[in-house]
Design an enzyme around this catalytic site. Structure first.
Site, PDB file in Angstrom:
ATOM      1  CD  GLU A   1      -2.838   1.351   0.319  1.00 31.21           C
ATOM      2  OE1 GLU A   1      -3.246   0.606  -0.403  1.00 31.21           O
ATOM      3  OE2 GLU A   1      -2.360   2.170  -0.301  1.00 31.21           O
TER       4      GLU A   1
ATOM      5  CE  LYS B   1       6.088  -0.237   9.414  1.00 25.16           C
ATOM      6  NZ  LYS B   1       5.967  -0.804   8.077  1.00 25.16           N
TER       7      LYS B   1
ATOM      8  CB  CYS C   1       5.619   3.961   6.763  1.00 29.79           C
ATOM      9  SG  CYS C   1       4.502   4.055   6.722  1.00 29.79           S
TER      10      CYS C   1
ATOM     11  N   GLY D   1       8.814  12.019   9.855  1.00 31.10           N
ATOM     12  CA  GLY D   1       8.611  11.392  10.723  1.00 31.10           C
ATOM     13  C   GLY D   1       7.695  10.316  10.546  1.00 31.10           C
TER      14      GLY D   1
HETATM   15  P1  NAD Z   1      -2.705   0.451  12.595  1.00 27.83           P
HETATM   16  O1  NAD Z   1      -1.084   0.610  13.673  1.00 27.83           O
HETATM   17  O2  NAD Z   1      -3.055   1.122  12.808  1.00 27.83           O
HETATM   18  O3  NAD Z   1      -3.372  -1.052  12.771  1.00 27.83           O
HETATM   19  C1  NAD Z   1      -3.166  -1.918  13.043  1.00 27.83           C
HETATM   20  C2  NAD Z   1      -4.131  -2.852  13.381  1.00 27.83           C
HETATM   21  O4  NAD Z   1      -3.722  -4.310  12.631  1.00 27.83           O
HETATM   22  C3  NAD Z   1      -4.577  -2.199  15.180  1.00 27.83           C
HETATM   23  O5  NAD Z   1      -6.057  -1.968  15.239  1.00 27.83           O
HETATM   24  C4  NAD Z   1      -4.511  -4.432  15.751  1.00 27.83           C
HETATM   25  O6  NAD Z   1      -5.359  -3.957  16.479  1.00 27.83           O
HETATM   26  C5  NAD Z   1      -4.506  -4.953  14.536  1.00 27.83           C
HETATM   27  N1  NAD Z   1      -4.208  -5.737  14.443  1.00 27.83           N
HETATM   28  C6  NAD Z   1      -3.140  -6.010  15.248  1.00 27.83           C
HETATM   29  N2  NAD Z   1      -2.840  -7.952  15.318  1.00 27.83           N
HETATM   30  C7  NAD Z   1      -4.115  -8.209  13.828  1.00 27.83           C
HETATM   31  C8  NAD Z   1      -4.841  -9.770  14.688  1.00 27.83           C
HETATM   32  N3  NAD Z   1      -4.149 -10.926  15.081  1.00 27.83           N
HETATM   33  N4  NAD Z   1      -5.828 -10.319  14.116  1.00 27.83           N
HETATM   34  C9  NAD Z   1      -7.047  -8.668  13.440  1.00 27.83           C
HETATM   35  N5  NAD Z   1      -6.804  -7.929  13.999  1.00 27.83           N
HETATM   36  C10 NAD Z   1      -5.036  -7.150  14.014  1.00 27.83           C
HETATM   37  O7  NAD Z   1      -1.228   0.138  11.685  1.00 27.83           O
HETATM   38  P2  NAD Z   1      -0.546   0.592   9.994  1.00 27.83           P
HETATM   39  O8  NAD Z   1      -0.627   1.876  10.123  1.00 27.83           O
HETATM   40  O9  NAD Z   1      -2.625   0.404   9.684  1.00 27.83           O
HETATM   41  O10 NAD Z   1      -0.127   0.105   9.705  1.00 27.83           O
HETATM   42  C11 NAD Z   1      -0.490  -1.506   8.718  1.00 27.83           C
HETATM   43  C12 NAD Z   1       0.586  -2.090   7.691  1.00 27.83           C
HETATM   44  O11 NAD Z   1       0.473  -1.281   6.385  1.00 27.83           O
HETATM   45  C13 NAD Z   1       1.429  -1.928   8.319  1.00 27.83           C
HETATM   46  O12 NAD Z   1       2.242  -2.817   8.286  1.00 27.83           O
HETATM   47  C14 NAD Z   1       2.782  -0.500   7.387  1.00 27.83           C
HETATM   48  O13 NAD Z   1       3.871   0.011   7.479  1.00 27.83           O
HETATM   49  C15 NAD Z   1       2.362  -0.639   6.221  1.00 27.83           C
HETATM   50  N6  NAD Z   1       1.174   0.562   5.735  1.00 27.83           N
HETATM   51  C16 NAD Z   1       0.799   1.815   6.850  1.00 27.83           C
HETATM   52  C17 NAD Z   1       0.917   3.071   6.040  1.00 27.83           C
HETATM   53  C18 NAD Z   1       0.770   3.781   6.683  1.00 27.83           C
HETATM   54  O14 NAD Z   1       0.414   5.523   6.441  1.00 27.83           O
HETATM   55  N7  NAD Z   1       0.009   4.260   8.350  1.00 27.83           N
HETATM   56  C19 NAD Z   1       1.136   3.241   4.531  1.00 27.83           C
HETATM   57  C20 NAD Z   1       1.494   1.913   3.719  1.00 27.83           C
HETATM   58  C21 NAD Z   1       2.036   0.474   4.428  1.00 27.83           C
HETATM   59  C1  UDX Z   2       4.625   7.784   3.480  1.00 27.63           C
HETATM   60  C2  UDX Z   2       4.775   7.706   2.347  1.00 27.63           C
HETATM   61  O1  UDX Z   2       4.784   8.347   1.292  1.00 27.63           O
HETATM   62  C3  UDX Z   2       3.831   6.586   1.261  1.00 27.63           C
HETATM   63  O2  UDX Z   2       3.562   6.146   0.254  1.00 27.63           O
HETATM   64  C4  UDX Z   2       3.440   5.398   2.887  1.00 27.63           C
HETATM   65  O3  UDX Z   2       2.344   4.434   1.718  1.00 27.63           O
HETATM   66  C5  UDX Z   2       3.908   5.697   3.981  1.00 27.63           C
HETATM   67  O4  UDX Z   2       3.991   6.114   4.218  1.00 27.63           O
HETATM   68  P1  UDX Z   2       2.818   9.295   5.697  1.00 27.63           P
HETATM   69  O5  UDX Z   2       3.938   8.564   6.053  1.00 27.63           O
HETATM   70  O6  UDX Z   2       1.885   9.067   5.526  1.00 27.63           O
HETATM   71  O7  UDX Z   2       3.358   8.141   3.870  1.00 27.63           O
HETATM   72  O8  UDX Z   2       3.176  10.327   5.197  1.00 27.63           O
HETATM   73  P2  UDX Z   2       4.940  11.251   4.320  1.00 27.63           P
HETATM   74  O9  UDX Z   2       3.517  12.849   3.596  1.00 27.63           O
HETATM   75  O10 UDX Z   2       5.080  10.381   2.524  1.00 27.63           O
HETATM   76  O11 UDX Z   2       5.200  11.986   4.878  1.00 27.63           O
HETATM   77  C6  UDX Z   2       5.995  11.643   5.743  1.00 27.63           C
HETATM   78  C7  UDX Z   2       7.306  12.763   6.995  1.00 27.63           C
HETATM   79  O12 UDX Z   2       7.289  12.840   5.489  1.00 27.63           O
HETATM   80  C8  UDX Z   2       6.640  13.473   7.569  1.00 27.63           C
HETATM   81  O13 UDX Z   2       7.079  13.015   8.793  1.00 27.63           O
HETATM   82  C9  UDX Z   2       6.418  14.667   7.245  1.00 27.63           C
HETATM   83  O14 UDX Z   2       5.947  15.414   7.406  1.00 27.63           O
HETATM   84  C10 UDX Z   2       7.699  14.149   6.097  1.00 27.63           C
HETATM   85  N1  UDX Z   2       8.696  15.124   4.706  1.00 27.63           N
HETATM   86  C11 UDX Z   2       7.402  14.876   3.517  1.00 27.63           C
HETATM   87  C12 UDX Z   2       8.737  16.084   5.124  1.00 27.63           C
HETATM   88  O15 UDX Z   2       9.927  16.348   5.737  1.00 27.63           O
HETATM   89  N2  UDX Z   2       9.231  17.106   3.670  1.00 27.63           N
HETATM   90  C13 UDX Z   2       8.835  16.550   2.885  1.00 27.63           C
HETATM   91  O16 UDX Z   2       9.328  16.940   1.224  1.00 27.63           O
HETATM   92  C14 UDX Z   2       7.535  15.388   2.206  1.00 27.63           C
END
Ligand code: NAD
Ligand code: UDX
Length: 426
Positions: free
Chosen positions: A151, A263, A260, A257
């Site tokens: 994603e 990490k 994503c 920060g």
């Molecule tokens: P999150 O912490 O917001 O949500 C994860 C959810 O999974 C929690 O609500 C937790 O309770 C649930 N969970 C954990 N173990 C479970 C189980 N065994 N059964 C059912 N539910 C369970 O996480 P997120 O930010 O949505 O990220 C999820 C994944 O997607 C991560 O791998 C992350 O790296 C990836 N990702 C996140 C983003 C983002 O912007 N947050 C974007 C792209 C990809």
């Molecule tokens: C990021 C990726 O963009 C997205 O594709 C992936 O799925 C999840 O991680 P996100 O962490 O939600 O998304 O936010 P993003 O807009 O990418 O910003 C990440 C961090 O970079 C923020 O702390 C933001 O303030 C910082 N940032 C972003 C900068 O410092 N400068 C920039 O020009 C852009």
């Protein structure tokens, strides 16, 4: 189509909401009972623009349900999205326990064909490992397909990003599930990139590493600009017009920060080292980012050398605007350093209210600056771009404004009587 989305976090909820809105029938499950109880009432536990409306609409028209009965819902649905968290462990590798627990649940109870789509970000090789977990449990390979479908949504624009992605990445072991994916995403128009399971995992990691590289690059350039009294915003503008570079992700500031970038760069570094590759560039990107807070702190201390017992206001707590997510927020990391220096911290964020014994949270931006010696803009919420600086000046004791996101026009704040501080911003 009948789909089960496992994990009701930022990615899972957006996936469930968008796919239900596309006409599918979605069971979204999570082990967090409190979260599911809220969702059943239509209350969305995270701040994500537009999400609550779609969720309420689709609960009402019976396209979306929420439940804690993970095993039952796995059993009922032929298509399963895994969107659980993969947070960093101490050694920098991602914690795959949550993903593997879900995989175990599926493999132990599978009786009919399942397409298992992994959306959680996982290191190269994980989806192959998942495939092998099924084989080791003697599950017939005809009974399941593993698809790696990383994603790319950003928090704050998650719904739009999922509805209008630049691409759909599909990692597969055999061709059949591509059609399933096209059917699931029928209403989402984007080019498909079909590759191996590990190829898809690498695309995700490489994307985040490249975006973070752009940010650390511009932050390093900002430091040099600072020394030569050049505006980094002008440099970013000049750089960005070159189509080979592009204008996005060139905003200098306190650094990246969120849940994503930090990490995933750690995860990629760990994965490379496992194969005896030392990723020099990706390591430097992280080092530049880690130093960024200290660069700003030093700037502040150039104006207020002794921060002990000084009142410092911080505007913005989330890691970026339009989200309530504070995971690895640059603002919080900066606050921790200021607390170590003995400063008293007042904070205001449009959506985040921290329950922290040492941070005094206020309900509006003007209230938060009363009697402060210095103000730091740490997150670029739109609200902070439309501030009445004369009003702020009247409330504050001091006259220092540190712009951590280059969103303030220095001429306006100087005109209001402030001493403006920025990195690479004159
Ligand atoms: P999150 O912490 O917001 O949500 C994860 C959810 O999974 C929690 O609500 C937790 O309770 C649930 N969970 C954990 N173990 C479970 C189980 N065994 N059964 C059912 N539910 C369970 O996480 P997120 O930010 O949505 O990220 C999820 C994944 O997607 C991560 O791998 C992350 O790296 C990836 N990702 C996140 C983003 C983002 O912007 N947050 C974007 C792209 C990809
Ligand atoms: C990021 C990726 O963009 C997205 O594709 C992936 O799925 C999840 O991680 P996100 O962490 O939600 O998304 O936010 P993003 O807009 O990418 O910003 C990440 C961090 O970079 C923020 O702390 C933001 O303030 C910082 N940032 C972003 C900068 O410092 N400068 C920039 O020009 C852009």
């Amino acid at each position: 189509m009948n789909i089960c989305v496992i994990g009701a976090g930022y990615v899972g909820l957006t996936t469930a909401a968008v796919l239900s809105d596309c006409g599918h029938y979605i069971d979204c499950v999570d082990i967090n009972h409190e979260r599911i109880a809220m969702l059943k009432k239509g209350v969305v536990p995270i701040f994500e623009p537009g999400l609550e409306e779609i969720i309420s609409k689709n609960i009402e028209n019976n396209h979306l349900t929420f439940s804690t009965k993970v095993k039952e819902k796995i059993d009922e649905n032929p298509i399963i999205f895994i969107t659980v968290g993969t947070p960093s462990l101490e050694d920098g590798s991602p914690n795959l326990t949550y993903v593997k627990l879900v995989v175990d649940d599926i493999a132990n109870s599978i009786t009919s064909h399942k397409t298992i789509i992994i959306k959680s970000t996982v290191p190269p090789g994980t989806n192959e490992e998942i495939y092998n977990m099924f084989i080791e449990k003697d599950v017939d390979p005809e009974l399941f397909d593993i698809v790696s479908n990383p994603e790319f949504l950003r928090e704050g624009s998650a719904v739009k990003d999922m509805l209008e992605p630049d691409k759909v990445v599909v990692g597969i072991k055999r061709p059949e599930p591509v059609q399933v994916m096209q059917k699931i995403y029928q209403q989402i128009h984007a080019p498909y990139i079909v590759t191996s399971l590990t190829g898809a995992e690498m695309i995700k990691y490489a994307s985040n590493a490249f975006l973070a590289t752009k940010i650390s690059f511009i932050n390093e350039i900002a430091r040099i600009c600072d020394a030569y009294e050049v505006n980094v915003s002008d440099v970013a503008l000049g750089l960005g017009t070159d189509p080979r570079i592009g204008p996005l992700f060139l905003r200098a500031g306190l650094g990246y920060g969120g849940s994503c970038f930090p990490k995933d760069l750690q995860g990629l570094t760990y994965a490379a080292k496992k194969k005896n590759i030392h990723p020099e560039l990706i390591t430097s990107v992280q080092n530049v980012n880690d130093m960024q807070i200290d660069i700003y702190l030093k700037k502040l201390k150039s104006a207020i050398p002794e921060l002990k017992e000084k009142q410092v206001t911080v505007w913005g707590l989330s890691f970026k605007p339009d989200t309530d997510d504070t995971r690895y927020s640059a603002s919080i990391r900066l606050i921790e350093k200021l607390l170590e220096e003995g400063a008293t911290i007042h904070a205001y964020d449009p959506v985040v209210k921290l329950d922290h014994p040492e941070i005094i949270c206020h309900s509006n931006a003007y209230e938060a600056v009363k009697q402060s010696d210095a103000l730091i803009v740490a997150t670029e919420w739109n609200e902070f771009k439309e501030i009445n600086w004369l009003k702020v000046k009247e409330s504050m004791d001091g006259n220092i404004v540190l712009d951590g996101r280059n969103i303030i026009d220095p001429r306006i704040v100087r005109h209001a009587g402030f001493h403006y501080l920025g990195v690479g911003q004159l």
